[in-house]
Design a protein around this motif. Structure first.
Motif, PDB file in Angstrom:
ATOM      1  N   GLY A  28      66.177  -8.311  70.727  1.00  0.00           N
ATOM      2  CA  GLY A  28      66.820  -9.522  71.227  1.00  0.00           C
ATOM      3  C   GLY A  28      66.032 -10.713  70.684  1.00  0.00           C
ATOM      4  N   PHE A  29      66.300 -11.907  71.204  1.00  0.00           N
ATOM      5  CA  PHE A  29      65.629 -13.080  70.638  1.00  0.00           C
ATOM      6  C   PHE A  29      64.119 -13.075  70.879  1.00  0.00           C
ATOM      7  N   ALA A  30      63.660 -12.449  71.964  1.00  0.00           N
ATOM      8  CA  ALA A  30      62.210 -12.391  72.193  1.00  0.00           C
ATOM      9  C   ALA A  30      61.558 -11.525  71.122  1.00  0.00           C
ATOM     10  N   GLY A  31      62.114 -10.339  70.906  1.00  0.00           N
ATOM     11  CA  GLY A  31      61.530  -9.424  69.931  1.00  0.00           C
ATOM     12  C   GLY A  31      61.673  -9.941  68.510  1.00  0.00           C
ATOM     13  N   VAL A  48      61.907  -2.266  66.743  1.00  0.00           N
ATOM     14  CA  VAL A  48      62.741  -1.111  67.103  1.00  0.00           C
ATOM     15  C   VAL A  48      63.733  -1.519  68.179  1.00  0.00           C
ATOM     16  N   ASP A  49      64.990  -1.146  68.033  1.00  0.00           N
ATOM     17  CA  ASP A  49      65.953  -1.410  69.113  1.00  0.00           C
ATOM     18  C   ASP A  49      66.809  -0.179  69.381  1.00  0.00           C
ATOM     19  N   ALA A  50      67.200  -0.064  70.641  1.00  0.00           N
ATOM     20  CA  ALA A  50      68.066   1.035  71.063  1.00  0.00           C
ATOM     21  C   ALA A  50      69.481   0.872  70.525  1.00  0.00           C
ATOM     22  N   ARG A  51      69.913  -0.360  70.374  1.00  0.00           N
ATOM     23  CA  ARG A  51      71.301  -0.614  69.957  1.00  0.00           C
ATOM     24  C   ARG A  51      71.434  -0.544  68.440  1.00  0.00           C
ATOM     25  N   ASN A  52      72.703  -0.567  67.979  1.00  0.00           N
ATOM     26  CA  ASN A  52      72.940  -0.550  66.533  1.00  0.00           C
ATOM     27  C   ASN A  52      73.096  -1.965  65.980  1.00  0.00           C
ATOM     28  N   GLY A  55      70.150  -8.802  68.670  1.00  0.00           N
ATOM     29  CA  GLY A  55      70.623  -9.856  69.572  1.00  0.00           C
ATOM     30  C   GLY A  55      70.668  -9.517  71.042  1.00  0.00           C
ATOM     31  N   GLY A  56      70.571  -8.220  71.417  1.00  0.00           N
ATOM     32  CA  GLY A  56      70.482  -7.835  72.825  1.00  0.00           C
ATOM     33  C   GLY A  56      71.570  -8.424  73.690  1.00  0.00           C
ATOM     34  N   ARG A  57      71.164  -9.249  74.643  1.00  0.00           N
ATOM     35  CA  ARG A  57      72.135  -9.822  75.597  1.00  0.00           C
ATOM     36  C   ARG A  57      72.913 -11.009  75.021  1.00  0.00           C
ATOM     37  N   THR A  58      72.800 -11.247  73.734  1.00  0.00           N
ATOM     38  CA  THR A  58      73.772 -12.101  73.057  1.00  0.00           C
ATOM     39  C   THR A  58      74.592 -11.173  72.162  1.00  0.00           C
ATOM     40  N   GLY A  71      77.844 -12.513  75.478  1.00  0.00           N
ATOM     41  CA  GLY A  71      76.638 -12.693  76.295  1.00  0.00           C
ATOM     42  C   GLY A  71      76.188 -14.137  76.243  1.00  0.00           C
ATOM     43  N   GLY A  72      74.884 -14.361  75.995  1.00  0.00           N
ATOM     44  CA  GLY A  72      74.329 -15.717  75.943  1.00  0.00           C
ATOM     45  C   GLY A  72      75.094 -16.584  74.955  1.00  0.00           C
ATOM     46  N   THR A  73      75.430 -17.793  75.369  1.00  0.00           N
ATOM     47  CA  THR A  73      76.360 -18.629  74.606  1.00  0.00           C
ATOM     48  C   THR A  73      75.825 -20.034  74.368  1.00  0.00           C
ATOM     49  N   TRP A  74      75.581 -20.774  75.466  1.00  0.00           N
ATOM     50  CA  TRP A  74      75.352 -22.212  75.335  1.00  0.00           C
ATOM     51  C   TRP A  74      73.867 -22.528  75.221  1.00  0.00           C
ATOM     52  N   ILE A  75      73.603 -23.522  74.420  1.00  0.00           N
ATOM     53  CA  ILE A  75      72.230 -23.984  74.219  1.00  0.00           C
ATOM     54  C   ILE A  75      72.257 -25.516  74.283  1.00  0.00           C
ATOM     55  N   PRO A 248      66.369   4.278  70.825  1.00  0.00           N
ATOM     56  CA  PRO A 248      65.726   3.900  72.098  1.00  0.00           C
ATOM     57  C   PRO A 248      64.295   4.422  72.169  1.00  0.00           C
ATOM     58  N   VAL A 249      63.371   3.561  72.535  1.00  0.00           N
ATOM     59  CA  VAL A 249      61.984   3.993  72.727  1.00  0.00           C
ATOM     60  C   VAL A 249      61.899   4.720  74.064  1.00  0.00           C
ATOM     61  N   LYS A 250      61.282   5.896  73.995  1.00  0.00           N
ATOM     62  CA  LYS A 250      61.181   6.740  75.192  1.00  0.00           C
ATOM     63  C   LYS A 250      59.816   6.585  75.846  1.00  0.00           C
ATOM     64  N   GLY A 421      60.045 -11.499  76.519  1.00  0.00           N
ATOM     65  CA  GLY A 421      61.387 -11.377  77.079  1.00  0.00           C
ATOM     66  C   GLY A 421      61.717 -12.563  77.955  1.00  0.00           C
ATOM     67  N   SER A 422      62.964 -12.950  77.886  1.00  0.00           N
ATOM     68  CA  SER A 422      63.411 -14.095  78.654  1.00  0.00           C
ATOM     69  C   SER A 422      63.201 -13.914  80.154  1.00  0.00           C
ATOM     70  N   ASP A 423      63.178 -12.648  80.611  1.00  0.00           N
ATOM     71  CA  ASP A 423      63.088 -12.384  82.048  1.00  0.00           C
ATOM     72  C   ASP A 423      61.700 -12.687  82.611  1.00  0.00           C
ATOM     73  N   ARG A 429      63.476 -19.528  81.727  1.00  0.00           N
ATOM     74  CA  ARG A 429      63.627 -18.090  81.990  1.00  0.00           C
ATOM     75  C   ARG A 429      65.104 -17.812  82.282  1.00  0.00           C
ATOM     76  N   GLY A 430      65.609 -16.708  81.720  1.00  0.00           N
ATOM     77  CA  GLY A 430      67.017 -16.375  81.922  1.00  0.00           C
ATOM     78  C   GLY A 430      67.915 -16.968  80.843  1.00  0.00           C
ATOM     79  N   PHE A 431      67.305 -17.661  79.873  1.00  0.00           N
ATOM     80  CA  PHE A 431      68.078 -18.291  78.798  1.00  0.00           C
ATOM     81  C   PHE A 431      67.524 -17.818  77.447  1.00  0.00           C
ATOM     82  N   VAL A 432      68.322 -18.046  76.403  1.00  0.00           N
ATOM     83  CA  VAL A 432      67.865 -17.718  75.054  1.00  0.00           C
ATOM     84  C   VAL A 432      66.583 -18.485  74.743  1.00  0.00           C
ATOM     85  N   ASP A 433      66.513 -19.725  75.181  1.00  0.00           N
ATOM     86  CA  ASP A 433      65.312 -20.521  74.955  1.00  0.00           C
ATOM     87  C   ASP A 433      64.060 -19.818  75.492  1.00  0.00           C
TER      88      ASP A 433
HETATM   89  C1  FAD Z   1      76.932 -12.641  80.070  1.00  0.00           C
HETATM   90  C2  FAD Z   1      75.707 -13.445  79.740  1.00  0.00           C
HETATM   91  C3  FAD Z   1      75.802 -14.814  79.569  1.00  0.00           C
HETATM   92  C4  FAD Z   1      74.666 -15.567  79.264  1.00  0.00           C
HETATM   93  N1  FAD Z   1      74.789 -16.905  79.023  1.00  0.00           N
HETATM   94  C5  FAD Z   1      73.737 -17.600  78.526  1.00  0.00           C
HETATM   95  C6  FAD Z   1      73.904 -18.907  78.006  1.00  0.00           C
HETATM   96  O1  FAD Z   1      75.014 -19.433  77.981  1.00  0.00           O
HETATM   97  N2  FAD Z   1      72.812 -19.553  77.505  1.00  0.00           N
HETATM   98  C7  FAD Z   1      71.574 -18.958  77.453  1.00  0.00           C
HETATM   99  O2  FAD Z   1      70.621 -19.576  76.971  1.00  0.00           O
HETATM  100  N3  FAD Z   1      71.399 -17.706  77.931  1.00  0.00           N
HETATM  101  C8  FAD Z   1      72.451 -17.003  78.436  1.00  0.00           C
HETATM  102  N4  FAD Z   1      72.291 -15.711  78.833  1.00  0.00           N
HETATM  103  C9  FAD Z   1      70.934 -15.144  78.870  1.00  0.00           C
HETATM  104  C10 FAD Z   1      70.389 -14.782  77.500  1.00  0.00           C
HETATM  105  O3  FAD Z   1      71.389 -14.179  76.723  1.00  0.00           O
HETATM  106  C11 FAD Z   1      69.214 -13.826  77.683  1.00  0.00           C
HETATM  107  O4  FAD Z   1      68.296 -14.347  78.615  1.00  0.00           O
HETATM  108  C12 FAD Z   1      68.462 -13.590  76.379  1.00  0.00           C
HETATM  109  O5  FAD Z   1      69.355 -13.343  75.308  1.00  0.00           O
HETATM  110  C13 FAD Z   1      67.530 -12.407  76.565  1.00  0.00           C
HETATM  111  O6  FAD Z   1      66.778 -12.194  75.381  1.00  0.00           O
HETATM  112  P1  FAD Z   1      65.616 -11.103  75.396  1.00  0.00           P
HETATM  113  O7  FAD Z   1      65.189 -10.944  73.985  1.00  0.00           O
HETATM  114  O8  FAD Z   1      64.611 -11.434  76.414  1.00  0.00           O
HETATM  115  O9  FAD Z   1      66.323  -9.769  75.931  1.00  0.00           O
HETATM  116  P2  FAD Z   1      67.560  -8.975  75.313  1.00  0.00           P
HETATM  117  O10 FAD Z   1      68.448  -9.872  74.559  1.00  0.00           O
HETATM  118  O11 FAD Z   1      68.160  -8.190  76.408  1.00  0.00           O
HETATM  119  O12 FAD Z   1      66.873  -8.017  74.237  1.00  0.00           O
HETATM  120  C14 FAD Z   1      66.185  -6.867  74.643  1.00  0.00           C
HETATM  121  C15 FAD Z   1      66.433  -5.762  73.641  1.00  0.00           C
HETATM  122  O13 FAD Z   1      65.745  -4.578  74.084  1.00  0.00           O
HETATM  123  C16 FAD Z   1      66.530  -3.478  73.704  1.00  0.00           C
HETATM  124  N5  FAD Z   1      66.120  -2.298  74.459  1.00  0.00           N
HETATM  125  C17 FAD Z   1      66.299  -2.010  75.758  1.00  0.00           C
HETATM  126  N6  FAD Z   1      65.751  -0.805  76.048  1.00  0.00           N
HETATM  127  C18 FAD Z   1      65.204  -0.342  74.911  1.00  0.00           C
HETATM  128  C19 FAD Z   1      64.485   0.830  74.563  1.00  0.00           C
HETATM  129  N7  FAD Z   1      64.221   1.803  75.455  1.00  0.00           N
HETATM  130  N8  FAD Z   1      64.084   0.995  73.269  1.00  0.00           N
HETATM  131  C20 FAD Z   1      64.341   0.044  72.334  1.00  0.00           C
HETATM  132  N9  FAD Z   1      65.017  -1.090  72.605  1.00  0.00           N
HETATM  133  C21 FAD Z   1      65.436  -1.280  73.892  1.00  0.00           C
HETATM  134  C22 FAD Z   1      67.956  -3.913  73.995  1.00  0.00           C
HETATM  135  O14 FAD Z   1      68.878  -3.130  73.278  1.00  0.00           O
HETATM  136  C23 FAD Z   1      67.915  -5.372  73.545  1.00  0.00           C
HETATM  137  O15 FAD Z   1      68.369  -5.542  72.221  1.00  0.00           O
HETATM  138  C24 FAD Z   1      73.411 -14.930  79.145  1.00  0.00           C
HETATM  139  C25 FAD Z   1      73.304 -13.539  79.297  1.00  0.00           C
HETATM  140  C26 FAD Z   1      74.455 -12.803  79.575  1.00  0.00           C
HETATM  141  C27 FAD Z   1      74.337 -11.304  79.687  1.00  0.00           C
END
Ligand code: FAD
Length: 452
Positions: A28-31, A48-52, A55-58, A71-75, A248-250, A421-423, A429-433
């Motif tokens: 995702g954007f953090a990684g 490494v990512d579990a998905r194909n 961008g994760g939650r985008t 997923g994540g949309t507005w900035i 997926p990392v185990k 990670g955004s979390d 927190r909770g945003f792409v930023d």
């Molecule tokens: C519906 C929705 C709407 C949103 N709207 C907005 C918005 O408008 N504006 C905004 O700024 N933010 C928004 N967000 C939040 C934003 O998208 C996220 O906070 C941000 O993208 C998270 O980035 P991240 O890199 O922390 O995590 P993620 O994007 O979740 O990336 C984590 C990655 O880890 C991978 N992963 C998980 N488990 C494993 C494993 N075991 N092995 C390997 N890889 C693994 C996942 O596949 C994923 O690619 C929204 C989110 C959602 C879901």
């Protein structure tokens, strides 16, 4: 012009025993940020990512021949880390018109009201101002620095005991005010108001500069014209990291001074440091070294609360530049015009967890008819983030107590394992930023660690 992209497959690493300096779990954007920063600093990095996909939650997709973000949309330009990337890669902005809606529908005591959007907006803006005024300074003292949310932890602790529902019950608002504020609160936490913490609301309000209009511009008005997927791709192209998708990392374990990372296909990598850039809500599924994570345990076990719905709905009617608002248990809390089309209107809709099956067009139509009587739904699309095994949730919002008690432990590095990670970001927190912020922070700390 954008540099020519290498196909993703060509970035697959050789699967031999060769060690990496850093292995980043999660693209995702953090990684992506951590991998780019560390590889550009000359380190041998595997992402490494579990998905194909990246961008994760985008997730940039298309619907009715139009680009949409599932997923994540507005900035916004006031989000420093993502704006830096927009400028760096020369990306553009597109506008979602409904964020500045002209007409509105809202429910008061279950009854529909319709009219100009100014009146409900004024009520919401005044109510939010009162809701967050915990210190007769509009929350400015308790949440003095939005990017350092625990700066006045001493003042924040009592407020962090409350849920959003507790605070709403304290306020004694009239029915219309309560029924207009509730949908906004339930979209913020993307959960039941009983589960969402109030302290996160004070952080949100400070990030929004204590102004509802400005905050809504930051939350729902401007998106990257080329799409989130394009930003992810440009960041990858700008990095020298190896990439392994669909893996997926185990487990992560320690062997002396190195770490061993194993995927569920049995691929095994050794590395000097690990960046865990997965969502908080899936961390419990990865086996970590013995003794790791004592200070993170309660956060990992309980997770954050964001688990609601988001979907795009194509309706036959041309409703103009519209917004709809309804309190729980209504299955759609907020909906607005994403695009006025020749063949109707494209709406974007958000709701609390478990109240709307976005795969059921009739259910979506029934929910929308409460706000737009007689509306005809022609199509619905969305992504079920809350049940996806690699997100198990949407955007991050903390439970009562988690901000003051859980965040520092969650963020802390242990040995050569770093958190991103955004979390667990400090600012947005909770945003792409916040995701990008956390990747920058993790990369800085990993570099210092590896330099010894
Ligand atoms: C519906 C929705 C709407 C949103 N709207 C907005 C918005 O408008 N504006 C905004 O700024 N933010 C928004 N967000 C939040 C934003 O998208 C996220 O906070 C941000 O993208 C998270 O980035 P991240 O890199 O922390 O995590 P993620 O994007 O979740 O990336 C984590 C990655 O880890 C991978 N992963 C998980 N488990 C494993 C494993 N075991 N092995 C390997 N890889 C693994 C996942 O596949 C994923 O690619 C929204 C989110 C959602 C879901």
């Amino acid at each position: 012009a954008a540099p020519a992209s290498r196909p993703l497959e060509e970035r697959r690493p050789g699967l031999g025993p060769g060690g990496y300096d850093v292995l980043v779990v999660g693209a995702g954007f953090a990684g992506l940020t951590a991998a780019r920063e560390l590889s550009r600093a000359g380190m041998k990095v595997l992402l490494v990512d579990a998905r194909n996909r990246l961008g994760g939650r985008t997730f940039t997709s298309s619907f009715l021949g139009q680009k949409i973000e599932l997923g994540g949309t507005w900035i916004h330009w006031s989000q420093p880390f993502v704006w830096n990337e927009v400028v760096r890669y020369g990306l553009g902005l597109a506008e979602s018109p409904g964020a500045a809606a002209e007409t509105a529908s809202w429910l008061v005591d279950g009854k529909l009201r319709q009219g100009g959007a100014e009146r409900p907006w004024k009520i919401i803006a005044d109510a939010m101002t009162a809701f967050c005024d915990v210190d007769r300074q509009g929350g400015r003292q308790v949440m003095q620095m939005a990017h350092d949310p625990l700066f006045r932890k001493d003042l924040l602790i009592p407020w962090d005991r409350l849920s959003l529902q507790d605070r709403l019950d304290q306020m004694k608002f009239g029915r219309e005010t309560r029924d207009l504020l509730s949908p906004q609160l339930s979209i913020n936490c993307h959960a039941s108001l009983k589960d969402g913490g109030f302290a996160d609301m004070l952080r949100w309000w400070a990030l929004g500069e204590h102004d509802m209009g400005r905050m809504f511009d930051k939350l729902g008005r401007y998106k990257i014209k080329e799409g989130m997927g394009e930003l992810a791709r440009r960041m990858l192209d700008d990095s020298d990291a190896d990439l392994l998708l669909s893996s997926p990392v185990k487990s992560v374990s320690r062997e002396g001074d190195t770490y061993v990372v194993v995927t569920d296909k049995g691929q095994t990598f050794t590395t000097r440091a690990v960046v865990m850039a997965t969502p908080l809500n899936v961390l419990a599924n990865i086996s970590m070294p013995a003794g790791w994570g004592a200070g993170k345990r309660s956060m990992i076990e309980r997770g954050h609360v964001g688990r609601g719905s988001k979907c795009y709905v194509h309706i036959r009617q041309k409703v103009g530049n519209w917004i709809g608002m309804a309190p729980a248990p209504h299955p759609i809390s907020l909906a607005w015009t994403e695009k006025q089309r020749d063949d109707g209107t494209l709406l974007v809709c958000f709701g609390p967890p478990n109240l709307l099956d976005i795969t059921d067009e009739e259910a979506v139509q029934a929910a929308l008819r409460t706000l737009l009587p007689k509306v005809e739904v022609l199509g619905v699309t969305g992504y079920q983030w809350a049940v996806d095994p690699y997100s198990q949730g949407t955007w991050c919002w903390y439970r009562p107590g988690q901000l003051t008690q859980g965040l520092p432990g969650l963020r802390s590095a242990e040995g050569g394992i770093f958190m991103a990670g955004s979390d667990q970001a400090e600012g947005w927190r909770g945003f792409v930023d916040g995701a990008i912020e956390s990747g920058i922070t993790a990369a800085r700390d990993v570099r210092a660690y590896l330099k010894g």
